[in-house]
Write a protein that holds these residues in place. Structure first.
Motif, mmCIF file in Angstrom:
data_model
loop_
_atom_site.group_PDB
_atom_site.id
_atom_site.type_symbol
_atom_site.label_atom_id
_atom_site.label_comp_id
_atom_site.label_asym_id
_atom_site.label_seq_id
_atom_site.Cartn_x
_atom_site.Cartn_y
_atom_site.Cartn_z
ATOM 1 N N MET A 25 0.751 -1.376 0.045
ATOM 2 C CA MET A 25 -0.099 0.001 0.019
ATOM 3 C C MET A 25 0.833 1.168 -0.022
ATOM 4 S SD MET A 25 -2.936 1.007 2.806
ATOM 5 C CE MET A 25 -3.961 -0.300 2.402
ATOM 6 N N SER A 26 0.714 1.972 -1.184
ATOM 7 C CA SER A 26 1.481 3.436 -1.193
ATOM 8 C C SER A 26 1.167 4.322 0.045
ATOM 9 C CB SER A 26 1.196 3.863 -2.531
ATOM 10 O OG SER A 26 1.256 5.198 -2.502
ATOM 11 N N ARG A 27 1.958 4.991 0.529
ATOM 12 C CA ARG A 27 1.678 5.998 1.644
ATOM 13 C C ARG A 27 2.419 7.286 1.289
ATOM 14 N NH1 ARG A 27 2.695 2.159 6.623
ATOM 15 N NH2 ARG A 27 1.297 0.591 6.049
ATOM 16 N N ALA A 28 1.885 8.279 1.526
ATOM 17 C CA ALA A 28 2.274 9.737 1.224
ATOM 18 C C ALA A 28 1.957 10.690 2.363
ATOM 19 C CB ALA A 28 2.184 10.188 0.007
ATOM 20 N N THR A 29 2.914 11.648 2.594
ATOM 21 C CA THR A 29 2.384 12.820 3.502
ATOM 22 C C THR A 29 0.937 13.492 3.009
ATOM 23 O OG1 THR A 29 4.720 12.906 4.289
ATOM 24 C CG2 THR A 29 3.284 14.750 4.695
ATOM 25 N N VAL A 30 0.339 13.797 3.801
ATOM 26 C CA VAL A 30 -0.991 14.466 3.380
ATOM 27 C C VAL A 30 -0.806 15.768 4.047
ATOM 28 C CG1 VAL A 30 -3.448 14.891 3.603
ATOM 29 C CG2 VAL A 30 -2.351 12.308 3.547
ATOM 30 N N GLU A 31 -0.943 16.848 3.209
ATOM 31 C CA GLU A 31 -0.738 17.988 3.645
ATOM 32 C C GLU A 31 -2.058 18.675 4.234
ATOM 33 O OE1 GLU A 31 2.261 19.805 4.139
ATOM 34 O OE2 GLU A 31 3.261 18.247 3.162
ATOM 35 N N LEU A 32 -2.144 19.165 5.340
ATOM 36 C CA LEU A 32 -3.179 19.710 6.005
ATOM 37 C C LEU A 32 -2.987 21.034 6.642
ATOM 38 C CD1 LEU A 32 -4.604 16.555 7.842
ATOM 39 C CD2 LEU A 32 -5.367 17.347 5.725
ATOM 40 N N PRO A 33 -4.124 21.867 6.604
ATOM 41 C CA PRO A 33 -4.001 23.200 7.208
ATOM 42 C C PRO A 33 -4.198 22.882 8.867
ATOM 43 C CG PRO A 33 -5.931 23.313 5.450
ATOM 44 C CD PRO A 33 -5.243 21.909 5.500
ATOM 45 N N THR B 244 2.320 9.910 7.524
ATOM 46 C CA THR B 244 2.249 9.023 6.367
ATOM 47 C C THR B 244 1.172 8.845 5.604
ATOM 48 O OG1 THR B 244 1.231 7.288 8.190
ATOM 49 C CG2 THR B 244 3.557 7.635 8.228
ATOM 50 N N GLY B 245 0.152 9.380 5.700
ATOM 51 C CA GLY B 245 -1.016 9.461 5.104
ATOM 52 C C GLY B 245 -1.938 8.354 5.222
ATOM 53 N N ARG C 167 -19.166 21.372 10.705
ATOM 54 C CA ARG C 167 -17.669 21.392 10.394
ATOM 55 C C ARG C 167 -17.319 19.684 10.247
ATOM 56 N NH1 ARG C 167 -13.815 22.960 14.839
ATOM 57 N NH2 ARG C 167 -15.163 21.675 15.737
ATOM 58 N N TRP C 168 -16.719 19.653 9.110
ATOM 59 C CA TRP C 168 -16.457 18.192 8.777
ATOM 60 C C TRP C 168 -15.165 17.932 7.870
ATOM 61 C CZ3 TRP C 168 -16.033 17.193 3.440
ATOM 62 C CH2 TRP C 168 -17.089 18.044 2.710
ATOM 63 N N VAL C 169 -14.655 16.731 7.940
ATOM 64 C CA VAL C 169 -13.705 16.256 7.421
ATOM 65 C C VAL C 169 -13.714 14.935 6.594
ATOM 66 C CG1 VAL C 169 -11.160 15.890 7.046
ATOM 67 C CG2 VAL C 169 -11.838 17.744 8.385
ATOM 68 N N THR C 170 -13.401 14.713 5.294
ATOM 69 C CA THR C 170 -13.649 13.502 4.840
ATOM 70 C C THR C 170 -12.154 12.920 4.221
ATOM 71 O OG1 THR C 170 -15.924 13.577 4.154
ATOM 72 C CG2 THR C 170 -14.583 11.863 3.108
ATOM 73 N N LEU C 171 -11.765 11.830 4.843
ATOM 74 C CA LEU C 171 -10.687 11.256 4.265
ATOM 75 C C LEU C 171 -11.015 9.893 3.213
ATOM 76 C CD1 LEU C 171 -8.859 10.827 7.731
ATOM 77 C CD2 LEU C 171 -8.690 12.795 5.960
ATOM 78 N N GLU C 172 -10.449 10.180 2.200
ATOM 79 C CA GLU C 172 -10.805 9.172 1.130
ATOM 80 C C GLU C 172 -9.450 8.539 0.757
ATOM 81 O OE1 GLU C 172 -12.711 10.638 -2.318
ATOM 82 O OE2 GLU C 172 -14.325 11.356 -1.129
ATOM 83 N N GLY C 173 -9.724 7.092 0.255
ATOM 84 C CA GLY C 173 -8.245 6.509 0.005
ATOM 85 C C GLY C 173 -8.778 4.849 -0.191
ATOM 86 N N ARG C 174 -7.637 4.229 -0.755
ATOM 87 C CA ARG C 174 -7.653 2.766 -0.575
ATOM 88 C C ARG C 174 -7.340 2.112 0.497
ATOM 89 N NH1 ARG C 174 -8.428 2.243 -5.920
ATOM 90 N NH2 ARG C 174 -7.234 3.335 -7.642
ATOM 91 N N ALA C 175 -8.171 1.040 0.627
ATOM 92 C CA ALA C 175 -8.033 0.490 2.063
ATOM 93 C C ALA C 175 -7.779 -1.217 1.661
ATOM 94 C CB ALA C 175 -9.185 0.621 2.535
ATOM 95 N N ALA C 176 -7.031 -1.595 2.868
ATOM 96 C CA ALA C 176 -6.691 -3.378 3.038
ATOM 97 C C ALA C 176 -6.852 -3.510 4.407
ATOM 98 C CB ALA C 176 -5.155 -3.236 2.517
ATOM 99 N N VAL C 177 -7.137 -4.934 4.524
ATOM 100 C CA VAL C 177 -7.349 -5.398 5.798
ATOM 101 C C VAL C 177 -6.070 -6.326 6.080
ATOM 102 C CG1 VAL C 177 -8.722 -7.005 7.354
ATOM 103 C CG2 VAL C 177 -9.781 -5.609 5.485
#
Length: 134
Positions: free
Chosen positions: A1-9, A46-47, A81-91
């Motif tokens: 699974m690829s991981r990358a830094t997620v820039e957030l305010p 790590t994202g 107020r809300w934040v949604t995080l989307e991405g690929r998942a694995a178990v």
């Protein structure tokens, strides 16, 4: 699974550190959404977002059935107020990853998570962040 830094305010980062519950959306094998409340952790460096659950839970089975293309969404909200995080998942049931997930959960929620005998971890490589009013 690829991981990358997620820039957030900083306001978004602070909001995601609050001990709120989120909704977790996965897709059933027939393509319909399954939405359930969860507690989760997120590491912007790590994202990676993490949700612990039972291996037999519908959310874990949906992710596993989706294979490497399984996409999910976590949405944490407080009023408008809300934040949604989307991405690929694995178990995974890897003991080291589970231990890290439990450590992060305990730090965020100030309580140990439930630890059923069939505990697994859903790891989400976050690649999209949406938010409002932060």
């Amino acid at each position: 699974m690829s991981r990358a830094t997620v820039e957030l305010p900083s306001a978004t980062r602070a909001f995601l550190n609050r001990p709120y519950t989120a909704t977790f959306t996965t897709l059933r094998p027939d393509g319909t959404p399954h939405v359930t409340p969860v507690r989760f952790t997120f590491d912007a460096a790590t994202g990676l977002a993490r949700v612990t659950t039972r291996a037999g839970a519908r959310k874990a089975r949906n992710v596993a059935a989706g294979g490497p293309a399984a996409r999910v969404a976590l949405c944490q909200a407080d009023g408008f107020r809300w934040v949604t995080l989307e991405g690929r998942a694995a178990v995974t049931d890897d003991p080291a990853r589970l231990a890290e997930a439990i450590r992060c959960y305990t730090a965020r929620y100030r309580a140990d998570p439930p630890v059923p005998l069939d505990l697994v971890l859903v790891e989400i490589a976050v690649d999209r962040v949406l938010s409002l009013s932060l």
